[in-house]
Design a protein around this motif. Structure first.
Motif, PDB file in Angstrom:
ATOM      1  N   LEU A  90       0.835  -1.204   0.000  1.00  0.00           N
ATOM      2  CA  LEU A  90       0.000   0.000   0.000  1.00  0.00           C
ATOM      3  C   LEU A  90       0.865   1.248   0.000  1.00  0.00           C
ATOM      4  CD1 LEU A  90      -2.718   1.560   0.458  1.00  0.00           C
ATOM      5  CD2 LEU A  90      -2.317   1.214   2.908  1.00  0.00           C
ATOM      6  N   THR A  91       0.509   2.196  -0.858  1.00  0.00           N
ATOM      7  CA  THR A  91       1.201   3.476  -0.865  1.00  0.00           C
ATOM      8  C   THR A  91       0.224   4.579  -1.243  1.00  0.00           C
ATOM      9  OG1 THR A  91       3.128   4.693  -1.685  1.00  0.00           O
ATOM     10  CG2 THR A  91       1.996   3.322  -3.276  1.00  0.00           C
ATOM     11  N   ASP A  92       0.503   5.768  -0.812  1.00  0.00           N
ATOM     12  CA  ASP A  92      -0.218   6.954  -1.259  1.00  0.00           C
ATOM     13  C   ASP A  92      -1.723   6.860  -1.049  1.00  0.00           C
ATOM     14  OD1 ASP A  92      -0.450   9.499  -2.403  1.00  0.00           O
ATOM     15  OD2 ASP A  92      -0.707   8.678  -4.417  1.00  0.00           O
ATOM     16  N   ALA A  93      -2.158   6.605   0.173  1.00  0.00           N
ATOM     17  CA  ALA A  93      -3.592   6.516   0.470  1.00  0.00           C
ATOM     18  C   ALA A  93      -4.129   7.868   0.923  1.00  0.00           C
ATOM     19  CB  ALA A  93      -3.846   5.466   1.541  1.00  0.00           C
ATOM     20  N   LYS A  94      -5.351   8.169   0.493  1.00  0.00           N
ATOM     21  CA  LYS A  94      -6.034   9.402   0.881  1.00  0.00           C
ATOM     22  C   LYS A  94      -7.450   9.036   1.298  1.00  0.00           C
ATOM     23  CE  LYS A  94      -7.538  13.872  -0.824  1.00  0.00           C
ATOM     24  NZ  LYS A  94      -7.589  14.775  -1.962  1.00  0.00           N
ATOM     25  N   VAL A  95      -7.877   9.519   2.472  1.00  0.00           N
ATOM     26  CA  VAL A  95      -9.203   9.205   3.007  1.00  0.00           C
ATOM     27  C   VAL A  95     -10.065  10.464   2.982  1.00  0.00           C
ATOM     28  CG1 VAL A  95     -10.480   8.425   5.047  1.00  0.00           C
ATOM     29  CG2 VAL A  95      -8.244   7.415   4.493  1.00  0.00           C
ATOM     30  N   VAL A  96     -11.300  10.307   2.488  1.00  0.00           N
ATOM     31  CA  VAL A  96     -12.258  11.404   2.420  1.00  0.00           C
ATOM     32  C   VAL A  96     -13.572  10.916   3.018  1.00  0.00           C
ATOM     33  CG1 VAL A  96     -13.544  12.955   0.891  1.00  0.00           C
ATOM     34  CG2 VAL A  96     -11.193  12.329   0.324  1.00  0.00           C
ATOM     35  N   ILE A  97     -14.162  11.710   3.916  1.00  0.00           N
ATOM     36  CA  ILE A  97     -15.455  11.395   4.523  1.00  0.00           C
ATOM     37  C   ILE A  97     -16.507  12.314   3.906  1.00  0.00           C
ATOM     38  CG2 ILE A  97     -16.799  11.325   6.661  1.00  0.00           C
ATOM     39  CD1 ILE A  97     -14.546   9.271   6.616  1.00  0.00           C
ATOM     40  N   LEU A  98     -17.637  11.720   3.515  1.00  0.00           N
ATOM     41  CA  LEU A  98     -18.715  12.494   2.896  1.00  0.00           C
ATOM     42  C   LEU A  98     -20.020  12.287   3.653  1.00  0.00           C
ATOM     43  CD1 LEU A  98     -17.973  11.569  -0.814  1.00  0.00           C
ATOM     44  CD2 LEU A  98     -17.420  13.717   0.318  1.00  0.00           C
ATOM     45  N   ASN A  99     -20.739  13.381   3.882  1.00  0.00           N
ATOM     46  CA  ASN A  99     -22.073  13.341   4.480  1.00  0.00           C
ATOM     47  C   ASN A  99     -23.105  13.539   3.381  1.00  0.00           C
ATOM     48  OD1 ASN A  99     -21.340  13.177   7.275  1.00  0.00           O
ATOM     49  ND2 ASN A  99     -20.740  15.330   7.156  1.00  0.00           N
ATOM     50  N   PRO A 100     -24.197  12.802   3.408  1.00  0.00           N
ATOM     51  CA  PRO A 100     -25.234  13.012   2.392  1.00  0.00           C
ATOM     52  C   PRO A 100     -25.943  14.350   2.608  1.00  0.00           C
ATOM     53  CG  PRO A 100     -25.992  11.458   4.037  1.00  0.00           C
ATOM     54  CD  PRO A 100     -24.562  11.763   4.364  1.00  0.00           C
ATOM     55  N   ILE A 101     -26.306  14.980   1.507  1.00  0.00           N
ATOM     56  CA  ILE A 101     -27.062  16.237   1.603  1.00  0.00           C
ATOM     57  C   ILE A 101     -28.413  16.105   0.905  1.00  0.00           C
ATOM     58  CG2 ILE A 101     -25.044  17.695   1.911  1.00  0.00           C
ATOM     59  CD1 ILE A 101     -25.304  18.467  -1.073  1.00  0.00           C
ATOM     60  N   SER A 102     -28.689  14.926   0.350  1.00  0.00           N
ATOM     61  CA  SER A 102     -29.992  14.685  -0.264  1.00  0.00           C
ATOM     62  C   SER A 102     -30.293  13.199  -0.182  1.00  0.00           C
ATOM     63  CB  SER A 102     -29.999  15.130  -1.734  1.00  0.00           C
ATOM     64  OG  SER A 102     -29.227  14.251  -2.520  1.00  0.00           O
ATOM     65  N   GLU A 103     -31.516  12.867  -0.474  1.00  0.00           N
ATOM     66  CA  GLU A 103     -31.892  11.461  -0.584  1.00  0.00           C
ATOM     67  C   GLU A 103     -31.337  10.921  -1.894  1.00  0.00           C
ATOM     68  OE1 GLU A 103     -33.378   9.528   1.629  1.00  0.00           O
ATOM     69  OE2 GLU A 103     -33.520  11.180   3.043  1.00  0.00           O
ATOM     70  N   ARG A 104     -31.119   9.604  -1.954  1.00  0.00           N
ATOM     71  CA  ARG A 104     -30.660   8.960  -3.184  1.00  0.00           C
ATOM     72  C   ARG A 104     -31.807   8.970  -4.198  1.00  0.00           C
ATOM     73  NH1 ARG A 104     -28.118   3.308  -2.358  1.00  0.00           N
ATOM     74  NH2 ARG A 104     -26.424   4.648  -1.709  1.00  0.00           N
ATOM     75  N   LEU A 105     -31.515   9.424  -5.394  1.00  0.00           N
ATOM     76  CA  LEU A 105     -32.482   9.435  -6.475  1.00  0.00           C
ATOM     77  C   LEU A 105     -32.131   8.337  -7.458  1.00  0.00           C
ATOM     78  CD1 LEU A 105     -32.700  13.283  -7.103  1.00  0.00           C
ATOM     79  CD2 LEU A 105     -34.184  11.881  -5.685  1.00  0.00           C
ATOM     80  N   CYS A 106     -33.137   7.622  -7.926  1.00  0.00           N
ATOM     81  CA  CYS A 106     -32.911   6.517  -8.853  1.00  0.00           C
ATOM     82  C   CYS A 106     -33.730   6.763 -10.122  1.00  0.00           C
ATOM     83  CB  CYS A 106     -33.323   5.201  -8.222  1.00  0.00           C
ATOM     84  SG  CYS A 106     -32.389   4.812  -6.737  1.00  0.00           S
ATOM     85  N   SER A 107     -33.231   6.253 -11.220  1.00  0.00           N
ATOM     86  CA  SER A 107     -33.984   6.351 -12.461  1.00  0.00           C
ATOM     87  C   SER A 107     -35.201   5.439 -12.414  1.00  0.00           C
ATOM     88  CB  SER A 107     -33.099   5.994 -13.645  1.00  0.00           C
ATOM     89  OG  SER A 107     -32.707   4.648 -13.553  1.00  0.00           O
ATOM     90  N   GLU A 108     -36.161   5.740 -13.229  1.00  0.00           N
ATOM     91  CA  GLU A 108     -37.397   4.930 -13.237  1.00  0.00           C
ATOM     92  C   GLU A 108     -37.264   3.739 -14.153  1.00  0.00           C
ATOM     93  OE1 GLU A 108     -40.868   7.311 -13.767  1.00  0.00           O
ATOM     94  OE2 GLU A 108     -40.082   8.851 -12.437  1.00  0.00           O
TER      95      GLU A 108
END
Length: 108
Positions: A90-108
């Motif tokens: 393993l080399t050069d790892a980057k960690v990013v945390i994301l919080n949702p700001i909307s509900e998941r939208l799916c195609s019909e």
């Protein structure tokens, strides 16, 4: 609302991709799922050759879905990190945390 995400961008040391991927899939992901109870899923990705931007700094991405407070999760992850069997590939790892700001939208 949906779970939060932890994105882990990483690279394998040159010539160690096979070792790196075996370690990540067979050792690291199971350890994270076992030691970090907030994590509900993980899926790994490899960089596609089709890109809008030619320069991409990372070859691999692990997407962890987790529940709970991001600060508490990161604290627990850091404590669990002492128990992880890390790989020299393993080399050069980057960690990013994301919080949702909307509900998941799916195609019909």
């Amino acid at each position: 609302m949906s779970s939060k995400l932890m994105l882990v961008f990483s690279n394998a040391k040159p010539g160690t991709d096979e070792e790196f991927n075996a370690w990540y899939d067979q050792t690291h992901v199971p350890e994270v799922l076992s030691f970090c109870k907030e994590v509900v899923s993980c899926q790994r990705y490899e960089l596609s050759q089709a890109q809008l931007n030619a320069e991409q700094p990372h070859q691999y991405l692990a997407v962890y879905e987790f529940d709970g407070d991001p600060g508490s999760f990161l604290s627990n992850l850091q404590k669990a990190n002492e128990k992880f069997a890390m790989s020299d590939s393993l080399t050069d790892a980057k960690v990013v945390i994301l919080n949702p700001i909307s509900e998941r939208l799916c195609s019909e």
